[in-house]
Design a protein around this motif. Structure first.
Motif, PDB file in Angstrom:
ATOM      1  N   MET A 147      -3.070   2.164  -4.179  1.00 63.91           N
ATOM      2  CA  MET A 147      -3.878   0.940  -4.294  1.00 63.91           C
ATOM      3  C   MET A 147      -3.440   0.171  -5.532  1.00 63.91           C
ATOM      4  SD  MET A 147      -6.209  -0.722  -2.754  1.00 63.91           S
ATOM      5  CE  MET A 147      -7.125   0.292  -1.625  1.00 63.91           C
ATOM      6  N   ARG A 148      -2.945  -1.047  -5.347  1.00 64.99           N
ATOM      7  CA  ARG A 148      -2.432  -1.786  -6.499  1.00 64.99           C
ATOM      8  C   ARG A 148      -2.813  -3.265  -6.427  1.00 64.99           C
ATOM      9  NH1 ARG A 148       3.720  -1.367  -8.741  1.00 64.99           N
ATOM     10  NH2 ARG A 148       4.234  -3.108  -7.391  1.00 64.99           N
ATOM     11  N   ILE A 149      -3.175  -3.829  -7.587  1.00 70.71           N
ATOM     12  CA  ILE A 149      -3.430  -5.270  -7.647  1.00 70.71           C
ATOM     13  C   ILE A 149      -2.297  -5.944  -8.410  1.00 70.71           C
ATOM     14  CG2 ILE A 149      -5.942  -5.297  -7.357  1.00 70.71           C
ATOM     15  CD1 ILE A 149      -6.268  -5.216 -10.389  1.00 70.71           C
ATOM     16  N   ASP A 150      -2.054  -7.223  -8.088  1.00 65.88           N
ATOM     17  CA  ASP A 150      -0.960  -7.931  -8.750  1.00 65.88           C
ATOM     18  C   ASP A 150      -1.465  -8.634 -10.015  1.00 65.88           C
ATOM     19  OD1 ASP A 150      -2.266 -10.220  -7.919  1.00 65.88           O
ATOM     20  OD2 ASP A 150      -0.955 -10.566  -6.203  1.00 65.88           O
ATOM     21  N   LYS A 151      -0.627  -9.478 -10.601  1.00 70.34           N
ATOM     22  CA  LYS A 151      -1.019 -10.078 -11.890  1.00 70.34           C
ATOM     23  C   LYS A 151      -2.193 -11.047 -11.731  1.00 70.34           C
ATOM     24  CE  LYS A 151       2.718 -13.534 -11.925  1.00 70.34           C
ATOM     25  NZ  LYS A 151       2.181 -14.117 -10.711  1.00 70.34           N
ATOM     26  N   ASP A 152      -2.437 -11.526 -10.501  1.00 73.05           N
ATOM     27  CA  ASP A 152      -3.606 -12.386 -10.268  1.00 73.05           C
ATOM     28  C   ASP A 152      -4.820 -11.563  -9.832  1.00 73.05           C
ATOM     29  OD1 ASP A 152      -2.197 -14.739 -10.820  1.00 73.05           O
ATOM     30  OD2 ASP A 152      -1.316 -14.695  -8.809  1.00 73.05           O
ATOM     31  N   GLU A 153      -4.712 -10.267  -9.939  1.00 76.16           N
ATOM     32  CA  GLU A 153      -5.782  -9.325  -9.569  1.00 76.16           C
ATOM     33  C   GLU A 153      -6.082  -9.325  -8.073  1.00 76.16           C
ATOM     34  OE1 GLU A 153      -9.154  -9.650 -12.171  1.00 76.16           O
ATOM     35  OE2 GLU A 153      -7.949  -9.021 -13.882  1.00 76.16           O
ATOM     36  N   GLU A 154      -5.087  -9.732  -7.285  1.00 73.24           N
ATOM     37  CA  GLU A 154      -5.220  -9.678  -5.829  1.00 73.24           C
ATOM     38  C   GLU A 154      -4.529  -8.410  -5.346  1.00 73.24           C
ATOM     39  OE1 GLU A 154      -6.773 -11.735  -3.774  1.00 73.24           O
ATOM     40  OE2 GLU A 154      -7.407 -13.008  -5.438  1.00 73.24           O
ATOM     41  N   PRO A 155      -5.029  -7.787  -4.250  1.00 72.95           N
ATOM     42  CA  PRO A 155      -4.337  -6.592  -3.763  1.00 72.95           C
ATOM     43  C   PRO A 155      -2.909  -6.907  -3.340  1.00 72.95           C
ATOM     44  CG  PRO A 155      -6.185  -7.212  -2.326  1.00 72.95           C
ATOM     45  CD  PRO A 155      -6.216  -8.124  -3.491  1.00 72.95           C
ATOM     46  N   ASP A 156      -2.004  -6.032  -3.749  1.00 70.49           N
ATOM     47  CA  ASP A 156      -0.594  -6.196  -3.395  1.00 70.49           C
ATOM     48  C   ASP A 156      -0.402  -5.504  -2.042  1.00 70.49           C
ATOM     49  OD1 ASP A 156       2.121  -6.013  -3.163  1.00 70.49           O
ATOM     50  OD2 ASP A 156       2.475  -5.419  -5.240  1.00 70.49           O
ATOM     51  N   LEU A 157      -0.675  -6.264  -0.979  1.00 71.87           N
ATOM     52  CA  LEU A 157      -0.763  -5.641   0.352  1.00 71.87           C
ATOM     53  C   LEU A 157       0.552  -5.023   0.814  1.00 71.87           C
ATOM     54  CD1 LEU A 157      -3.184  -7.718   2.564  1.00 71.87           C
ATOM     55  CD2 LEU A 157      -3.237  -5.271   2.115  1.00 71.87           C
ATOM     56  N   PHE A 158       1.666  -5.640   0.414  1.00 71.05           N
ATOM     57  CA  PHE A 158       2.962  -5.105   0.833  1.00 71.05           C
ATOM     58  C   PHE A 158       3.151  -3.705   0.234  1.00 71.05           C
ATOM     59  CE2 PHE A 158       7.516  -4.437   0.251  1.00 71.05           C
ATOM     60  CZ  PHE A 158       7.929  -4.563   1.566  1.00 71.05           C
ATOM     61  N   TYR A 159       2.910  -3.608  -1.082  1.00 77.30           N
ATOM     62  CA  TYR A 159       3.073  -2.319  -1.775  1.00 77.30           C
ATOM     63  C   TYR A 159       2.079  -1.290  -1.217  1.00 77.30           C
ATOM     64  CZ  TYR A 159       2.913   1.113  -5.557  1.00 77.30           C
ATOM     65  OH  TYR A 159       2.928   2.281  -6.272  1.00 77.30           O
ATOM     66  N   ILE A 160       0.837  -1.736  -1.024  1.00 72.86           N
ATOM     67  CA  ILE A 160      -0.215  -0.815  -0.563  1.00 72.86           C
ATOM     68  C   ILE A 160       0.144  -0.248   0.818  1.00 72.86           C
ATOM     69  CG2 ILE A 160      -2.660  -0.662   0.142  1.00 72.86           C
ATOM     70  CD1 ILE A 160      -3.188  -2.905  -2.011  1.00 72.86           C
ATOM     71  N   THR A 161       0.579  -1.140   1.709  1.00 69.10           N
ATOM     72  CA  THR A 161       0.898  -0.712   3.078  1.00 69.10           C
ATOM     73  C   THR A 161       2.037   0.306   3.067  1.00 69.10           C
ATOM     74  OG1 THR A 161       0.206  -2.886   3.826  1.00 69.10           O
ATOM     75  CG2 THR A 161       1.472  -1.585   5.392  1.00 69.10           C
ATOM     76  N   GLU A 162       3.102  -0.027   2.321  1.00 69.68           N
ATOM     77  CA  GLU A 162       4.253   0.893   2.245  1.00 69.68           C
ATOM     78  C   GLU A 162       3.834   2.252   1.677  1.00 69.68           C
ATOM     79  OE1 GLU A 162       8.132   0.014   1.963  1.00 69.68           O
ATOM     80  OE2 GLU A 162       7.262  -0.937   3.735  1.00 69.68           O
ATOM     81  N   SER A 163       3.154   2.213   0.522  1.00 68.09           N
ATOM     82  CA  SER A 163       2.870   3.467  -0.197  1.00 68.09           C
ATOM     83  C   SER A 163       1.846   4.300   0.573  1.00 68.09           C
ATOM     84  CB  SER A 163       2.306   3.201  -1.587  1.00 68.09           C
ATOM     85  OG  SER A 163       2.947   2.148  -2.176  1.00 68.09           O
ATOM     86  N   LEU A 164       0.829   3.641   1.115  1.00 65.66           N
ATOM     87  CA  LEU A 164      -0.201   4.399   1.828  1.00 65.66           C
ATOM     88  C   LEU A 164       0.390   5.056   3.072  1.00 65.66           C
ATOM     89  CD1 LEU A 164      -3.088   5.281   2.366  1.00 65.66           C
ATOM     90  CD2 LEU A 164      -3.577   3.039   3.315  1.00 65.66           C
ATOM     91  N   ASN A 165       1.190   4.294   3.815  1.00 66.62           N
ATOM     92  CA  ASN A 165       1.743   4.882   5.042  1.00 66.62           C
ATOM     93  C   ASN A 165       2.687   6.041   4.729  1.00 66.62           C
ATOM     94  OD1 ASN A 165       0.471   3.577   7.360  1.00 66.62           O
ATOM     95  ND2 ASN A 165       1.251   1.706   6.428  1.00 66.62           N
ATOM     96  N   ARG A 166       3.376   5.947   3.593  1.00 67.46           N
ATOM     97  CA  ARG A 166       4.242   7.065   3.186  1.00 67.46           C
ATOM     98  C   ARG A 166       3.390   8.304   2.883  1.00 67.46           C
ATOM     99  NH1 ARG A 166       6.500   5.682  -1.584  1.00 67.46           N
ATOM    100  NH2 ARG A 166       6.922   3.620  -0.766  1.00 67.46           N
ATOM    101  N   LEU A 167       2.299   8.101   2.163  1.00 66.35           N
ATOM    102  CA  LEU A 167       1.415   9.233   1.840  1.00 66.35           C
ATOM    103  C   LEU A 167       0.803   9.823   3.113  1.00 66.35           C
ATOM    104  CD1 LEU A 167      -0.384   7.796  -1.332  1.00 66.35           C
ATOM    105  CD2 LEU A 167       1.033   9.843  -1.252  1.00 66.35           C
ATOM    106  N   LEU A 168       0.463   8.939   4.060  1.00 67.68           N
ATOM    107  CA  LEU A 168      -0.152   9.433   5.301  1.00 67.68           C
ATOM    108  C   LEU A 168       0.852  10.218   6.137  1.00 67.68           C
ATOM    109  CD1 LEU A 168      -2.370   6.385   6.386  1.00 67.68           C
ATOM    110  CD2 LEU A 168      -3.102   8.536   5.332  1.00 67.68           C
TER     111      LEU A 168
END
Ligand code: ADP
Ligand code: ASP
Ligand code: MG
Length: 445
Positions: A147-168
């Protein structure tokens, strides 16, 4: 795959955590997102504030109290002494690490966020261990790993999707995947969070990242009520809401849902189901894209609102005036909630006043400015379309005895927002309940 989020009261005691093991299905793949135990984040906020005020011994003392609460939960939660010990050891390690940071000569700059993370780290560790003791296969994946937010404090959906699916992928074959709500890393990789109440948002972001077929928010009430049950008695649950209606109500203060929850689900058309842990068979509220217009549906309110009246030093509606006004708010990254205009003035509202002095200074370069505080926005969601002209007048009639600061109508076809002094908020909510419940009664016949 479904995402099931359980809030603070749902994990608030050993008995409640055990109850979850019955609610969470073990035969289908689910991601279980947990909040901290009820009250824990508040205590951690207090402890972090003490660190900031350099009251270190008090801060440590409070952390030890929270540690003790979790260790006591272990005594009740686990059946065997082996698991009681394992649980207490996990908790001890987590709190020791945080206390070491607090006592270090160079306290990390984000110590507040590190402390706040302890609540969700502890509740998930205990639930995972509880399932292990019951020999129900599950995996605990760290939210700080995806789970990561970018410099504007918005979720970094690209990073989240990649990393979460790898963990899953690494957990294939395991149906129950547990993770923390609320906590994340920021653009610098430091521990951060999604703001108070943010576990709902975590669940929605996860739902979006895995294309879930449903996001369930489990809490302590049987769904979205038609008015705020903390201020009005006799409220009742709404069985179906549209994404738009739910987003307006959450944004304007309905505490049951974090205001950012709807967007990630609406984007992927994922239904959101609000359910009651204390009464799991109740159908709750289903939030989808389908819109079933039906009179006045619900009321919510948001406190801490500041109103700003801006009057042009020249002609108000001169070309470019509104642009100059909004440029000031954009430059100061401050969202405007409500706005009304007349020939002589604009009144608008904000809830984040952190940059107010800069805003008023900039506005005063070309206008006169009056600021007033301690207002509440009352948001009424319903079918406010031209074809049904009587509905707006029902709202105004119900609150005719309440002084109104501003009315915003016509921005969307399903919302009227009204500004009142916070001292009149409860009276306004109670008065509006008469019109909301009339609709519910008609619906039930
Ligand atoms: P959780 O800890 O599970 O996230 P919250 O306390 O954040 O739970 O949200 C649930 C609470 O929201 C309810 O107990 C209720 O008091 C409050 N609430 C405010 N407005 C509404 C509403 N319109 N419908 C239902 N609950 C509401
Ligand atoms: N524990 C966090 C809070 O109390 C997040 C949440 O419960 O949603 O704000
Ligand atoms: Mg909540």
């Amino acid at each position: 795959m479904k995402v099931l989020k359980f809030g603070g009261t749902s994990v608030g005691s050993a008995e409640r955590i055990q109850r979850l093991t019955q609610i969470v299905p073990s035969r289908e793949p689910v991601i279980v997102v947990l909040s901290a135990m009820a009250g824990v984040t508040n205590q951690l906020v207090d402890s972090a504030a003490m660190v900031a005020m350099q009251e270190t011994p008090k801060a440590v003392e409070l952390l030890k109290q929270v540690e003790k609460k979790h260790k006591e939960t272990c005594n009740e939660l686990f059946r065997t002494s082996e698991f009681k010990m394992k649980g207490k050891e996990l908790i001890r390690k987590m709190f020791n690490k945080a206390i070491d940071m607090v006592l270090a000569p160079n306290v990390p700059t984000n110590i507040e966020k590190e402390i706040l993370a302890l609540g969700e780290l502890s509740s998930t560790a205990l639930f995972h261990l509880c399932l292990q003791e019951q020999q129900v296969p599950s995996a605990l994946i760290p939210a700080l790993g995806f789970m990561r937010i970018d410099k504007d404090e918005e979720p970094d959906l690209f990073y989240i999707t990649e990393s979460l699916n790898r963990l899953l992928d690494a957990c294939s074959g395991i149906n129950i995947i547990i993770t923390q709500g609320f906590i994340c890393r920021n653009a610098k990789g430091h521990v951060d969070n999604l703001k108070r109440g943010g576990s709902d948002y975590s669940a929605a972001i996860i739902g979006n990242a895995i294309d879930a077929n449903e996001v369930q928010i489990w809490t302590d009430i049987d769904g979205f009520h038609n008015n705020d049950p903390r201020y009005v008695s006799g409220t009742s649950p709404i069985r179906e809401l549209s994404f738009d209606e739910a987003a307006e109500l959450a944004y304007f203060g309905a505490k049951i849902l974090h205001p950012s929850t709807i967007h990630p689900c609406r984007e992927k058309g994922i239904p959101v189901l609000l359910k009651n842990t204390l009464n799991p068979t109740d159908p709750g509220t289903r939030i989808t894209s389908s819109y079933r217009a039906n009179g006045i549906r619900a009321v919510a309110s948001k406190d801490g609102i500041t109103a700003i009246r801006i009057k042009s030093l020249r002609m108000l509606m001169a070309y470019g005036f509104l642009k100059r006004v909004f440029d000031v708010f954009a430059q100061q990254k401050t969202a405007v909630d409500l706005i009304t205009t007349s020939e002589v003035a604009i009144t608008l509202t904000i809830d984040d006043t952190s940059n107010l002095p800069k805003i008023t200074d900039a506005l005063r370069e070309f206008s006169s400015v009056e600021v007033s505080v301690n207002h509440s926005i009352i948001c009424i969601v319903g079918e406010f379309v031209a074809e049904k002209p009587g509905i707006a007048s029902q709202v105004l009639n119900a609150i005719k005895h309440i002084p109104i600061g501003l009315i915003s109508y016509g921005g969307s076809s399903h919302n009227i927002s009204i500004l009142v002094s916070s001292t009149h908020k409860q009276a306004a909510l109670m008065a509006l309940q008469t019109v909301v419940s009339t609709e519910i009664t008609i619906e039930q016949h």
